[in-house]
Design a protein around this motif. Sequence first.
Motif, PDB file in Angstrom:
ATOM      1  N   ASN A  29       0.714  -1.102   0.093  1.00 34.22           N
ATOM      2  CA  ASN A  29      -0.020   0.018  -0.148  1.00 34.22           C
ATOM      3  C   ASN A  29       0.919   1.411  -0.153  1.00 34.22           C
ATOM      4  N   VAL A  30       0.298   2.243  -0.380  1.00 36.14           N
ATOM      5  CA  VAL A  30       0.837   3.775  -0.259  1.00 36.14           C
ATOM      6  C   VAL A  30       1.347   3.982   1.181  1.00 36.14           C
ATOM      7  N   GLY A  31       2.241   4.764   1.550  1.00 33.04           N
ATOM      8  CA  GLY A  31       2.480   5.037   3.056  1.00 33.04           C
ATOM      9  C   GLY A  31       1.486   6.459   3.094  1.00 33.04           C
ATOM     10  N   ALA A  32       1.443   6.510   4.511  1.00 32.06           N
ATOM     11  CA  ALA A  32       0.647   7.428   4.980  1.00 32.06           C
ATOM     12  C   ALA A  32       0.902   8.885   4.260  1.00 32.06           C
ATOM     13  N   ASN A  33       2.208   9.355   4.190  1.00 28.28           N
ATOM     14  CA  ASN A  33       2.297  10.726   3.656  1.00 28.28           C
ATOM     15  C   ASN A  33       1.837  10.592   2.191  1.00 28.28           C
ATOM     16  N   GLU A  34       1.935   9.525   1.326  1.00 31.92           N
ATOM     17  CA  GLU A  34       1.633   9.421   0.106  1.00 31.92           C
ATOM     18  C   GLU A  34      -0.020   9.498  -0.102  1.00 31.92           C
ATOM     19  N   GLY A  35      -0.462   8.918   0.729  1.00 34.05           N
ATOM     20  CA  GLY A  35      -2.100   9.008   0.963  1.00 34.05           C
ATOM     21  C   GLY A  35      -2.298  10.382   1.259  1.00 34.05           C
ATOM     22  N   ARG A  36      -1.789  11.207   2.038  1.00 36.92           N
ATOM     23  CA  ARG A  36      -2.019  12.612   2.304  1.00 36.92           C
ATOM     24  C   ARG A  36      -1.828  13.301   0.959  1.00 36.92           C
ATOM     25  N   ILE A  37      -0.648  12.931   0.129  1.00 36.35           N
ATOM     26  CA  ILE A  37      -0.340  14.006  -0.988  1.00 36.35           C
ATOM     27  C   ILE A  37      -1.515  13.233  -2.096  1.00 36.35           C
TER      28      ILE A  37
END
Length: 215
Positions: free
Chosen positions: A40-48
Amino acid sequence: MRSAELDSREKYMRDLFAAEDEALLRIRQALREDGKEGINVGANEGRILQVLLKMTGARRVIEIGTLYGYSTLWMARALPEGGKITTLEAMPDHASRARELLEQTECADRIEIIEGDARASLKNIRGPFDVAFIDADKANYLHYLDWAEENVRPGGLIIGDNTYLFGKVFDANLADDSEPSVTAMRTFNRRLADKSKYASVLVPTSEGMTVAFKI
Ligand code: SAH
Ligand code: MG
């Protein structure tokens, strides 16, 4: 950079901008239990992704590659009332885990999971979409890009994840025709780098995320 320093950098950004709530943690926990955390994407990438969707005022979003719905939930939360995200997943057990995990969230009614090979599903799906997030089998990225070029509106975004292809896109020892996924990902990035069609950038996340604003 030392990895401890990287970890604290990552954590600083996450804590301040991309904190996970219970629902996101539940999905991450399910992924961990099944040995799939990190796909899965990381949390920061999710936020991006979330911020990009907000910036484009996205109401209709398509995701190719659901896994357990971690990135889906980040994006669903950026949608306005009446917005919808359609997410495509080939593996029945991934689709059913995603369904079960997302059903418990406040976003359930704005998420549609379509089970089956995305190449087949896309034949029956027509835009205009505001955002397409491509994050499935890498060898088929060009197929997904062909579809996205036709079905994402001007002013919308085409986003590809893992566009470093685990370091292979910039490995000078790998010829363009060394592997189908290398050919596909290099061509994918080259096409999205076309300034006559896109304002685009390869965002240097740990996996690489190509973001293209369709002119
Ligand atoms: N977007 C997710 C991660 C997706 S991982 C997240 O960040 O949380 C890639 C997913 O694509 C896997 O679940 C895999 O089963 C799925 N996949 C692979 N090939 C596919 C295809 N042809 N059609 C649809 N899904 C596919
Ligand atoms: Mg990915």
